[in-house]
Design an enzyme around this catalytic site. Structure first.
Site, PDB file in Angstrom:
ATOM      1  N   ARG A  72      25.313  -3.980 -65.083  1.00 51.76           N
ATOM      2  CA  ARG A  72      25.523  -2.983 -66.134  1.00 51.76           C
ATOM      3  C   ARG A  72      24.161  -2.484 -66.605  1.00 51.76           C
ATOM      4  O   ARG A  72      23.253  -3.284 -66.849  1.00 51.76           O
ATOM      5  CB  ARG A  72      26.272  -3.583 -67.341  1.00 51.76           C
ATOM      6  CG  ARG A  72      27.616  -4.199 -67.021  1.00 51.76           C
ATOM      7  CD  ARG A  72      28.638  -3.129 -66.675  1.00 51.76           C
ATOM      8  NE  ARG A  72      29.962  -3.703 -66.529  1.00 51.76           N
ATOM      9  CZ  ARG A  72      30.659  -3.661 -65.396  1.00 51.76           C
ATOM     10  NH1 ARG A  72      30.160  -3.075 -64.314  1.00 51.76           N
ATOM     11  NH2 ARG A  72      31.852  -4.201 -65.346  1.00 51.76           N
ATOM     12  N   ALA A 110      21.837  13.951 -89.568  1.00 49.25           N
ATOM     13  CA  ALA A 110      21.892  12.602 -89.017  1.00 49.25           C
ATOM     14  C   ALA A 110      20.513  12.170 -88.548  1.00 49.25           C
ATOM     15  O   ALA A 110      19.622  12.993 -88.375  1.00 49.25           O
ATOM     16  CB  ALA A 110      22.874  12.560 -87.848  1.00 49.25           C
ATOM     17  N   GLU A 162       7.372  15.772 -87.932  1.00 55.36           N
ATOM     18  CA  GLU A 162       6.574  16.819 -87.280  1.00 55.36           C
ATOM     19  C   GLU A 162       7.149  17.255 -85.938  1.00 55.36           C
ATOM     20  O   GLU A 162       6.854  18.354 -85.461  1.00 55.36           O
ATOM     21  CB  GLU A 162       5.114  16.403 -87.139  1.00 55.36           C
ATOM     22  CG  GLU A 162       4.817  15.396 -86.062  1.00 55.36           C
ATOM     23  CD  GLU A 162       3.326  15.135 -85.924  1.00 55.36           C
ATOM     24  OE1 GLU A 162       2.906  14.873 -84.794  1.00 55.36           O
ATOM     25  OE2 GLU A 162       2.595  15.204 -86.920  1.00 55.36           O
TER      26      GLU A 162
END
Length: 180
Positions: A36, A75, A137
């Site tokens: 995985r 967010a 920035e």
């Protein structure tokens, strides 16, 4: 039936500023092994904020993985050791210039659990007051205000592709009362 996969070994493939990528050798429920690829992320927060004028605050932002501009609720990622609610307040002010003292958890979601452990806590905020936006920035966003009718239209016409924003809008459309 047992679904758990036991991790037999891990290999760090990439260490980045925002994510790390690991390759896990796992023992499957049928006792065979597989691999995985796992993206490790510190987590994120998102805020569905409604102004005193009953407008939803959104941000337009270019997203490189899709090579397009998306319309999203504000967010951002959690800093190491940062409290989720504090992070949500910080991101709301940084991206929009609005502050709030009260957040309600809408839910916690895994955006892409097939390969990433990123958990996003989605908050609802109202009783906002103006602060000052101060973007990082390397962050370029444009604040956009939507009426409730525009939110409904955007959802119904597939103008929103971002999962956390769709989840927040579903909450908003089911629970928000203009008299709040």
């Amino acid at each position: 039936m047992k679904f758990e996969e036991k991790t037999l070994s891990k290999e760090m493939i990439y260490e980045g500023k925002i994510i790390n990528v690991e390759r896990h050798k796992v023992l499957l429920p049928n006792q065979k092994t597989s691999y995985r690829e796992v993206v490790k992320h510190n987590g994120a927060v998102a805020v569905c904020a409604v102004t005193p004028e009953h407008q939803v605050i959104l941000v337009k932002q270019y997203r490189k993985p899709m090579d397009e501009v998306l319309l999203e609720i504000p967010a951002g990622k959690l800093e190491i050791g940062e409290n989720r609610e504090d992070a949500a307040k910080r991101e709301l002010e940084e991206e929009t210039g609005y502050k709030t003292d009260k957040l309600t958890v809408i839910g916690e979601v895994y955006g892409t659990p097939g390969f990433s452990n990123e958990k996003i806590t989605i908050y609802f905020a109202q009783n906002l007051h103006k602060g000052e936006a101060h973007l990082d920035e390397d962050e370029f966003v444009e604040k956009v205000l939507y009426s409730m009718e525009e939110v409904k239209y955007a959802v119904q016409n597939n103008e929103i592709n971002d999962a956390k924003t769709l989840i927040a809008f579903q909450y908003l459309l089911l629970n928000y009362n203009h008299s709040n």
